[in-house]
Write a protein that holds these residues in place. Structure first.
Motif, PDB file in Angstrom:
ATOM      1  N   ASP A  92       0.826  -1.202   0.000  1.00 13.76           N
ATOM      2  CA  ASP A  92       0.000   0.000   0.000  1.00 13.76           C
ATOM      3  C   ASP A  92       0.868   1.263   0.000  1.00 13.76           C
ATOM      4  OD1 ASP A  92      -2.276  -1.521   0.013  1.00 13.76           O
ATOM      5  OD2 ASP A  92      -2.677  -1.292   2.169  1.00 13.76           O
ATOM      6  N   GLU A  93       1.957   1.237   0.763  1.00 13.22           N
ATOM      7  CA  GLU A  93       2.840   2.399   0.816  1.00 13.22           C
ATOM      8  C   GLU A  93       3.469   2.672  -0.548  1.00 13.22           C
ATOM      9  OE1 GLU A  93       5.727   2.005   3.896  1.00 13.22           O
ATOM     10  OE2 GLU A  93       4.354   2.710   5.466  1.00 13.22           O
ATOM     11  N   SER A  94       3.845   1.613  -1.251  1.00 12.11           N
ATOM     12  CA  SER A  94       4.428   1.798  -2.578  1.00 12.11           C
ATOM     13  C   SER A  94       3.415   2.397  -3.545  1.00 12.11           C
ATOM     14  CB  SER A  94       4.933   0.460  -3.134  1.00 12.11           C
ATOM     15  OG  SER A  94       6.236   0.182  -2.681  1.00 12.11           O
ATOM     16  N   HIS A  95       2.190   1.895  -3.485  1.00 11.32           N
ATOM     17  CA  HIS A  95       1.154   2.443  -4.363  1.00 11.32           C
ATOM     18  C   HIS A  95       0.854   3.901  -4.007  1.00 11.32           C
ATOM     19  CE1 HIS A  95      -0.105  -0.959  -6.847  1.00 11.32           C
ATOM     20  NE2 HIS A  95       0.177  -1.724  -5.816  1.00 11.32           N
ATOM     21  N   ALA A  96       0.873   4.205  -2.703  1.00  9.97           N
ATOM     22  CA  ALA A  96       0.639   5.589  -2.281  1.00  9.97           C
ATOM     23  C   ALA A  96       1.761   6.497  -2.787  1.00  9.97           C
ATOM     24  CB  ALA A  96       0.537   5.662  -0.758  1.00  9.97           C
ATOM     25  N   GLN A  97       2.992   5.999  -2.775  1.00 14.35           N
ATOM     26  CA  GLN A  97       4.116   6.786  -3.272  1.00 14.35           C
ATOM     27  C   GLN A  97       3.994   7.016  -4.768  1.00 14.35           C
ATOM     28  OE1 GLN A  97       6.798   8.299  -1.477  1.00 14.35           O
ATOM     29  NE2 GLN A  97       6.778   9.295  -3.482  1.00 14.35           N
ATOM     30  N   LEU A  98       3.563   5.989  -5.495  1.00 16.03           N
ATOM     31  CA  LEU A  98       3.369   6.152  -6.940  1.00 16.03           C
ATOM     32  C   LEU A  98       2.289   7.197  -7.215  1.00 16.03           C
ATOM     33  CD1 LEU A  98       3.951   5.327  -9.848  1.00 16.03           C
ATOM     34  CD2 LEU A  98       2.313   3.446  -9.573  1.00 16.03           C
ATOM     35  N   LEU A  99       1.219   7.161  -6.448  1.00 13.47           N
ATOM     36  CA  LEU A  99       0.160   8.158  -6.613  1.00 13.47           C
ATOM     37  C   LEU A  99       0.689   9.556  -6.311  1.00 13.47           C
ATOM     38  CD1 LEU A  99      -2.778   8.944  -7.121  1.00 13.47           C
ATOM     39  CD2 LEU A  99      -3.256   8.385  -4.714  1.00 13.47           C
ATOM     40  N   GLU A 100       1.502   9.676  -5.271  1.00 16.84           N
ATOM     41  CA  GLU A 100       2.084  10.973  -4.929  1.00 16.84           C
ATOM     42  C   GLU A 100       3.002  11.464  -6.041  1.00 16.84           C
ATOM     43  OE1 GLU A 100       2.943  14.464  -3.060  1.00 16.84           O
ATOM     44  OE2 GLU A 100       1.353  13.014  -2.612  1.00 16.84           O
ATOM     45  N   ASP A 101       3.762  10.548  -6.633  1.00 17.82           N
ATOM     46  CA  ASP A 101       4.635  10.933  -7.745  1.00 17.82           C
ATOM     47  C   ASP A 101       3.821  11.395  -8.947  1.00 17.82           C
ATOM     48  OD1 ASP A 101       6.813  10.326  -6.205  1.00 17.82           O
ATOM     49  OD2 ASP A 101       7.180   8.365  -7.113  1.00 17.82           O
ATOM     50  N   ARG A 102       2.680  10.750  -9.186  1.00 17.55           N
ATOM     51  CA  ARG A 102       1.817  11.199 -10.277  1.00 17.55           C
ATOM     52  C   ARG A 102       1.281  12.602  -9.991  1.00 17.55           C
ATOM     53  NH1 ARG A 102       0.865   7.436 -13.968  1.00 17.55           N
ATOM     54  NH2 ARG A 102       0.992   5.220 -13.404  1.00 17.55           N
TER      55      ARG A 102
END
Length: 243
Positions: A92-102
């Motif tokens: 979940d943290e990795s997906h949240a980071q990807l969303l933040e990068d987007r």
């Protein structure tokens, strides 16, 4: 390449290594790091592996492109320790980071849309009494003043000096360059990659040099998202095999 192993078939370290272009030392290192379950041992003490170990290796190698080596390692350790909730938290943290990068990329594009290079004043015209000092600008960007000084040495910003105090004064163009540098750094670009982009923007009076960088950034984010899907499939297969 996926191998069709019969139940109970034993593999040597070299068997695992060859199938993935790795060294036998890498296999041993992965086991010691907890990425692979503990190997069995022959009566003579040699390591033996099974389809379960190969599944773990496939899952780990598939997770790395999307999550990075460190997070992929933590995920596999948690799986092998039976800490499934920790596995999902890390993912979940990795997906949240990807969303933040987007969102960061969107912020960069939004910032660029707000810039009109055709009306940008020449450096001499904006070096008047107005401007902001290093502390307020750093605070606005959420970085340290030392970071702005580092960016200045790298050529990303070129503040003038107040003739009376000697303090750095950042005019409108400097603030724009600092914003762009900040966003591109968050996007993973190195200072040496950012400097020529900003230099070209200044010299050409346009933002075209950033278009290729933004296109590449979009591609890398999409590749990470796709890699996360691939990693999830292999991880799910490994979880099913573990039972």
């Amino acid at each position: 390449m996926r191998r069709n192993l019969q139940n109970g078939e034993r593999l040597r370290p070299i068997d695992l290594a060859r199938g993935h272009g790795l060294s036998t030392q890498a296999i041993r290192n992965y086991e010691e790091a907890g990425i692979l379950p503990a190997a069995g041992r022959t009566p003579h003490g040699y390591r033996t592996y099974t389809s379960l170990h190969e599944g773990a290796l496939r899952a780990f190698l598939a997770l790395v492109p999307g999550h990075g080596h460190q997070t992929a390692t933590s995920i596999m350790r948690a799986v092998n320790q039976g800490a499934v909730d920790e596995v999902f938290r890390l993912i979940d943290e990795s997906h949240a980071q990807l969303l933040e990068d987007r969102r960061t990329l969107q912020a960069v594009e939004s910032a660029l849309r707000d810039l009109d290079p055709t009306t940008a004043p020449e450096p001499a015209a904006v070096s008047g009494p107005g401007g902001t000092f290093i502390g307020p600008l750093a605070g606005k960007l959420g970085i340290r003043p030392a970071t702005l000084r580092k960016w200045e040495r790298a050529g990303l910003v070129s503040p003038r000096r107040d003739p009376q105090t000697g303090y750095r004064v950042y005019d409108e163009a400097d603030v724009r360059d600092a914003r762009l540098a900040h966003q591109l750094r968050r996007g993973g670009y190195l200072l040496e990659q950012i400097a020529p982009l900003i230099a070209q923007v200044r010299a050409a009076g346009g933002l075209e040099p950033l278009e290729a960088a933004l296109f590449d950034w979009h591609g890398r984010l999409s590749a990470r998202g796709r890699a996360m899907l691939t990693g999830a499939a292999e991880l799910e297969a490994y979880l099913r095999e573990r039972g």
